[in-house]
Every structure is written in C-alpha cells, then in structure tokens.
Design a protein around this motif. Sequence first.
Motif, PDB file in Angstrom:
ATOM      1  N   ALA A 140      -2.197 -48.457  -6.820  1.00 29.61           N
ATOM      2  CA  ALA A 140      -1.221 -49.827  -6.645  1.00 29.61           C
ATOM      3  C   ALA A 140      -1.437 -50.190  -5.179  1.00 29.61           C
ATOM      4  O   ALA A 140      -1.059 -49.462  -4.411  1.00 29.61           O
ATOM      5  CB  ALA A 140       0.008 -49.595  -7.194  1.00 29.61           C
ATOM      6  N   ARG A 141      -1.594 -51.386  -4.832  1.00 27.86           N
ATOM      7  CA  ARG A 141      -1.588 -51.960  -3.492  1.00 27.86           C
ATOM      8  C   ARG A 141      -0.268 -51.954  -3.241  1.00 27.86           C
ATOM      9  O   ARG A 141       0.162 -51.748  -1.801  1.00 27.86           O
ATOM     10  CB  ARG A 141      -2.248 -53.316  -3.419  1.00 27.86           C
ATOM     11  CG  ARG A 141      -3.890 -53.302  -3.765  1.00 27.86           C
ATOM     12  CD  ARG A 141      -4.473 -53.699  -2.722  1.00 27.86           C
ATOM     13  NE  ARG A 141      -5.830 -53.303  -2.766  1.00 27.86           N
ATOM     14  CZ  ARG A 141      -6.698 -53.932  -3.616  1.00 27.86           C
ATOM     15  NH1 ARG A 141      -6.219 -55.138  -4.051  1.00 27.86           N
ATOM     16  NH2 ARG A 141      -7.887 -53.682  -3.591  1.00 27.86           N
ATOM     17  N   SER A 142       0.760 -52.536  -3.981  1.00 22.43           N
ATOM     18  CA  SER A 142       2.069 -52.682  -3.296  1.00 22.43           C
ATOM     19  C   SER A 142       2.897 -51.503  -3.687  1.00 22.43           C
ATOM     20  O   SER A 142       2.686 -50.817  -4.665  1.00 22.43           O
ATOM     21  CB  SER A 142       2.763 -54.000  -4.036  1.00 22.43           C
ATOM     22  OG  SER A 142       3.186 -53.361  -5.526  1.00 22.43           O
ATOM     23  N   ARG A 143       3.772 -51.037  -2.772  1.00 19.46           N
ATOM     24  CA  ARG A 143       4.528 -50.008  -2.586  1.00 19.46           C
ATOM     25  C   ARG A 143       5.661 -49.959  -3.912  1.00 19.46           C
ATOM     26  O   ARG A 143       5.886 -48.839  -4.320  1.00 19.46           O
ATOM     27  CB  ARG A 143       5.316 -49.693  -1.378  1.00 19.46           C
ATOM     28  CG  ARG A 143       5.734 -48.364  -1.156  1.00 19.46           C
ATOM     29  CD  ARG A 143       6.439 -48.318   0.131  1.00 19.46           C
ATOM     30  NE  ARG A 143       6.891 -46.951   0.203  1.00 19.46           N
ATOM     31  CZ  ARG A 143       6.260 -46.049   0.753  1.00 19.46           C
ATOM     32  NH1 ARG A 143       4.935 -46.072   0.873  1.00 19.46           N
ATOM     33  NH2 ARG A 143       6.572 -44.699   0.842  1.00 19.46           N
ATOM     34  N   TRP A 144       6.114 -51.228  -3.986  1.00 22.32           N
ATOM     35  CA  TRP A 144       7.034 -51.529  -5.124  1.00 22.32           C
ATOM     36  C   TRP A 144       6.407 -51.186  -6.341  1.00 22.32           C
ATOM     37  O   TRP A 144       7.174 -50.372  -7.324  1.00 22.32           O
ATOM     38  CB  TRP A 144       7.480 -53.198  -4.933  1.00 22.32           C
ATOM     39  CG  TRP A 144       8.399 -53.219  -6.072  1.00 22.32           C
ATOM     40  CD1 TRP A 144       9.590 -53.258  -5.818  1.00 22.32           C
ATOM     41  CD2 TRP A 144       8.008 -54.017  -7.203  1.00 22.32           C
ATOM     42  NE1 TRP A 144      10.232 -53.661  -7.073  1.00 22.32           N
ATOM     43  CE2 TRP A 144       9.313 -53.977  -7.822  1.00 22.32           C
ATOM     44  CE3 TRP A 144       7.120 -54.455  -7.957  1.00 22.32           C
ATOM     45  CZ2 TRP A 144       9.619 -54.619  -9.244  1.00 22.32           C
ATOM     46  CZ3 TRP A 144       7.033 -54.826  -9.249  1.00 22.32           C
ATOM     47  CH2 TRP A 144       8.480 -55.053  -9.759  1.00 22.32           C
ATOM     48  N   LEU A 145       5.094 -51.507  -6.874  1.00 23.33           N
ATOM     49  CA  LEU A 145       4.504 -51.176  -8.051  1.00 23.33           C
ATOM     50  C   LEU A 145       4.349 -49.817  -8.209  1.00 23.33           C
ATOM     51  O   LEU A 145       4.765 -49.107  -9.264  1.00 23.33           O
ATOM     52  CB  LEU A 145       3.240 -51.916  -8.248  1.00 23.33           C
ATOM     53  CG  LEU A 145       2.631 -51.989  -9.456  1.00 23.33           C
ATOM     54  CD1 LEU A 145       3.453 -52.407 -10.812  1.00 23.33           C
ATOM     55  CD2 LEU A 145       1.185 -52.519  -9.477  1.00 23.33           C
TER      56      LEU A 145
END
Lengths: 334, 302
Positions: A140-145
Amino acid sequence: MAHARRERATSANSYGRYVAGRVAQAVLVVFAAYTASYLILWSLPGDIIANITGGDATDLTAAQIAQIRHQWGLDLPLITRYFDSLGHAFTGDFGRSFTSSRPVTALIAEALPATLQIATLGFLFAVVAGSTVAILATRARSRWLSNLLLGLPPLAVAIPAFWLGLLLIQVFSFTFHLFPATGNFGPQSLVLPAITLGIPTSAMIAQLLAQGLAKALDEPYSDTARAKGASPSRVQFRHALRNAAIPALTVSGLVVGTLLSGSVVTETVFSRIGLGRLTAEAVSAQDLPVVQGVVVFAAVTFVVVNLLVDLIYPALDPRIITVAPQRRLVLKGA
Amino acid sequence: MSEFALVRPAEARAVDATVADDSAEQSTSRTRFVVGYLRSRPGLIVSVVWLVLLIAASVVPTLFTATDPLATVGTVRTAPSAQHIFGTDQIGRDLFTRVVYGAQLSIRAAAVAIGVGLVVGALIGLIAGYVGGWVDLVLMRIIDVLLSIPGLLLALAFVVALGFGTINVAIAVGLTSIATNARVLRSEVLKVKHSVFVEAAHAGGATPVRILFRHVLPNSVIPLLSLLALDFSGAILAISSLSFLGYGAQPPIPEWGSLISGGRDFLASAWWLTTAPGLVIVVTVLAGNRVARAFTGEGTIR
C-alpha cells in the motif's frame, strides 16, 4: 570429488538421525497426550455411572450398578484400566461410546469427512485472504491504508467464532438470501461455515506473512534484485514472498489445531454434522470415551503435521542442511 | 533488602541521585511524560476506561442500571430505542440490564480463570526456570504435551471431568492457559536469573525462595502484567464460547455467551439480541489486547 562425496554421506547420515529423533519424539508426545487425557477424564471427580446410564442413577439397585461397573471395567483399579485401554488404543480401539455403544473409532471416521470439507475450504480461504491482506499491506502506498489492513488480523482474533457465524447467517442468509443458514446440503451450505472456520487462521497467516514480507523486503537480496532493475511486483512475489512463506509453514500444526477446535463451535452454529458436533454432543452427554477419542485424534493430527513440516523443512530451505548434535536444525552461517 | 542494596544496577543509583537532588522537578517531568505517553495513545485510554467501567459493572451493576435483569419491563422484542438502548428480549426483559449483569458473571469467571491459570502457570514457569536441570526438563515436557492438544478441546476435556456450570468452565479455561503462562514466565526467569543483582543476592547468602520471590519475581512483573491482560482477553473469549455451547451459565441467569445463544433463535427477527452482547465481547477482548500491548509491544512506563 572425494571430499564432496564424504560431505554428502555425512549429510544424509545426519538427516537420517534427525528423522529418527523426530519420529521418536512424536511417538512420545502422542503417548503422553493419551496418558494426560486419560488421567484428566477418568480420574477426576464425576459420577461415571450416571454418565453411562444417561442421567440419574438413583433408581438403580446396587446389583445393577455393580453390573454396569463390571461391564465397563470400572471395578478394576485406574492403573489397570489405563494399561488395558492403552493396549487397545495401539490396535486402534478407543472403546465404545457410553450413549450409542458404538466404537469410538467408527464414530470419528464417520464424522470426519464432513469436517474435512469445511476445514479444507476454510484453510484455502485463510491462505488466500491472509496473504492478500499481508501483500496489500506491504504494498500500500498510503500509510493510512497499510495501517488499516494491518489492523484487520488483530480485530479478527478478537471476534468470537460463534458470534461471527451468527453475523454471517444474519447478513448472507436472512438479509441477502445467498447461502443456506444451516445443514449439510450441497456445496452452498459449505461457504459460510468455511469462512467462519477460516477467519482466525487467516488472521494468523496475515500477521506472520506481513512480518516476514517486511523483513524480506529489507534484506540485501531484495536490494540486489531492485538494483538489477526488477519491478516492485517481481521483488515482492519472486524474491520476498518465497522467503517469507517458509517460516509460515512452522505454524501448520497450530493451524490444524485451530481448525479442529474451531469445528466444534462452527458446526454447532450451522447445525452441521461432523467431528465438532460429535465432540459437542459427547461433552453434553459426558461421553468420556468419545471425548478422549477426539482429544487423542487432535493430538495425533497436530504431532503428525508438525513432524511432516520438520521433515520437509530442510528440503524447502537449502540454507538449513546441517544438523546439530541435539537433533535441532541450525542455520548455516547464521 | 540488605543484599539487594549491596550491588544495584548503575541506573538505579543514578535515578536515586536525581530524586534526592530535585524530587519536585523529577515528579513534574514524570507527569509530563505520562500525559504525553497517554495523549499519543487514545486507543489505550479508551481501552483502560472500558475495562474500568466493566469491572465497576461487575462489582456494582446497579451503578449502570436500576432495572432487574430477570424482570419483564417492556413489550417482547422491541428494537433498541432511547428507553431500552439494547432493545428487549423474547420475554420483554431489558437487554442492556442483562448485558450489565452478564458482565458480573463473565468478569468474575474470567477472574477465576486468570487466577487458576496465572498462579499455577507462573509457579511452574518460575520453578522450571529457576531450578533448571531435570526439574525443568520434566516440567517443560508436560507443558509440551498440554500444548499438543488444541486449547478448546483441552478445556472441553476438563469441563467433562469437572462438570458443568460457570465456575467449572472458568477453572477449565484457567487450567488450559497454564501451558502458555508457564512458558512465558520460564523465559523471563531465565533472563533475570543470570543478572548481576541475582548473583549478588546469591553471594550474599539469600535463600533460593527469597531470591525467587524477592528478586526474580519483581523483575518479571511487566511481562506478568502483559500476560494477565492477554489471559483476560483469552478467558473472556473461551468462557463465552463454552457458555454458548451450553456448558456454562444456565438460563435465566445472564452471561454474555449464553445471552448470544439465547438470541440465536431470533436472528431473523431480532438482530440486537445477538449483536449487542457480541459487540460487548469484541470490545472487551480488543481492550484487553490493547492493554497487553502497552506492556510489551511499545515502550513501557517504568
């Protein structure tokens, strides 16, 4: 040349010794599990006569009780009964059920196929769902995801299996009418029990694999692959995943145990016939021989699976070929 | 205490020095640290608050509800509303009240399970790790055997042997957790055993029992607390499962697992009967796991 041959010979020899040691250890654990379950079930307080007659034994005459005791061998000392039952267990005879008087081995053999169906499907679901979560989380690129995905396994292990099964029935059977809520009829009836059974295992796989992947992607061989121009997917699947998957094998025994004990709750929730249901009913009726049969069966399965993993592990991971004197695998050069 | 004071880790002496120098400044900086620690961990605060409320509910359920858990107070199976926030059950009892009183039984049962599992397990681990040799070997092989039987099946075997009812179920769950507890404690003891202060205590002539309880055990407290929180979560899950299967609390007494079991026949018509107690179990287990992680996975307050 001669040196290489000698090395191969010692390696084969030590592998043989390793196998012998592991098999002996496995036999010992099964024997000990049999003994432990026998002692737990037969030596603790509890009115065995009432269990056999299925309820209260107050209206029986002393002669009748004596006859029942004799019939089930209860007039003999515990130690005599234990060795007697152990001898029978070696020939695959685990006694007869208190309630149906049928051989325990036959009862387990009859119940097993239905449980194997949902366990196999549940396991496949667990592998697919678990690795998908782990791979997506590391990619996942976003840390959130990524954090969201990594939060799923801890959530999954906090949900009681029986409640999960009921939720699935509520949503997929009663709201969307997609799958039947209960029963053993047709492939449709396998889906929800398999998911219920597979979720805890999928959490285990996802956690292990996510850890392994994160570690493997940091290893020099991943850097090398990237430096040589391999795409992220290639590094992930061709290099990291293969290395991360091997340690996951070591929990196979645990996975089988989870699936077996999960079947007790799952089959009760979905009113399915199988090993779990047999166990639940045997516990309700305090049917000691059947409960012991299931416990020993689970221990044997656990031990055999662990033994197989131990034996094929050296073949899968070429780094592990030397065997230490204590019959323990060691990492060469680690 | 004397042999403990004889040789102490350098950090301990340094801390003592600062405390003596300027205890006021030390305490404000510590408060600031604790506030900062908690502020960055809202999940932990929620978890602790939830667990405190649960324990309060299990001791004094009347704090949270004035209704009788066994009395019919409304119409049959009404959906959650302002008056009955969890709705009412099949005979018109208030479900929220029943869940609160259910906490009483569930939390007490979990406490019994933890008591049995932690005391016996920790004792075995302490002895195995501290005495070592063949005692360690024999104890750990027994633990290996217990671990070869899947947890729920082992608990079921104990239930069959002990008989049904909440207390027996709790004891069975506790006995099942012995193996893991013993292993964790043993590895902790092995870590502490070879530290300088234990060797110093030994050299100072302290008896093994004194060393064990006065030096080894206090230094294994953090992992022990983490284990306690994990055992709590595990016990809540296992006890509710066994109650659901019908081996624990018998109706009409409310218990989380048996509440869900009772709502099972009304899945299509009254979803809240299973959903509400189920959510309470999930939140409780998550809270326990979160607290356990605070003791191990991340920096701890010392």
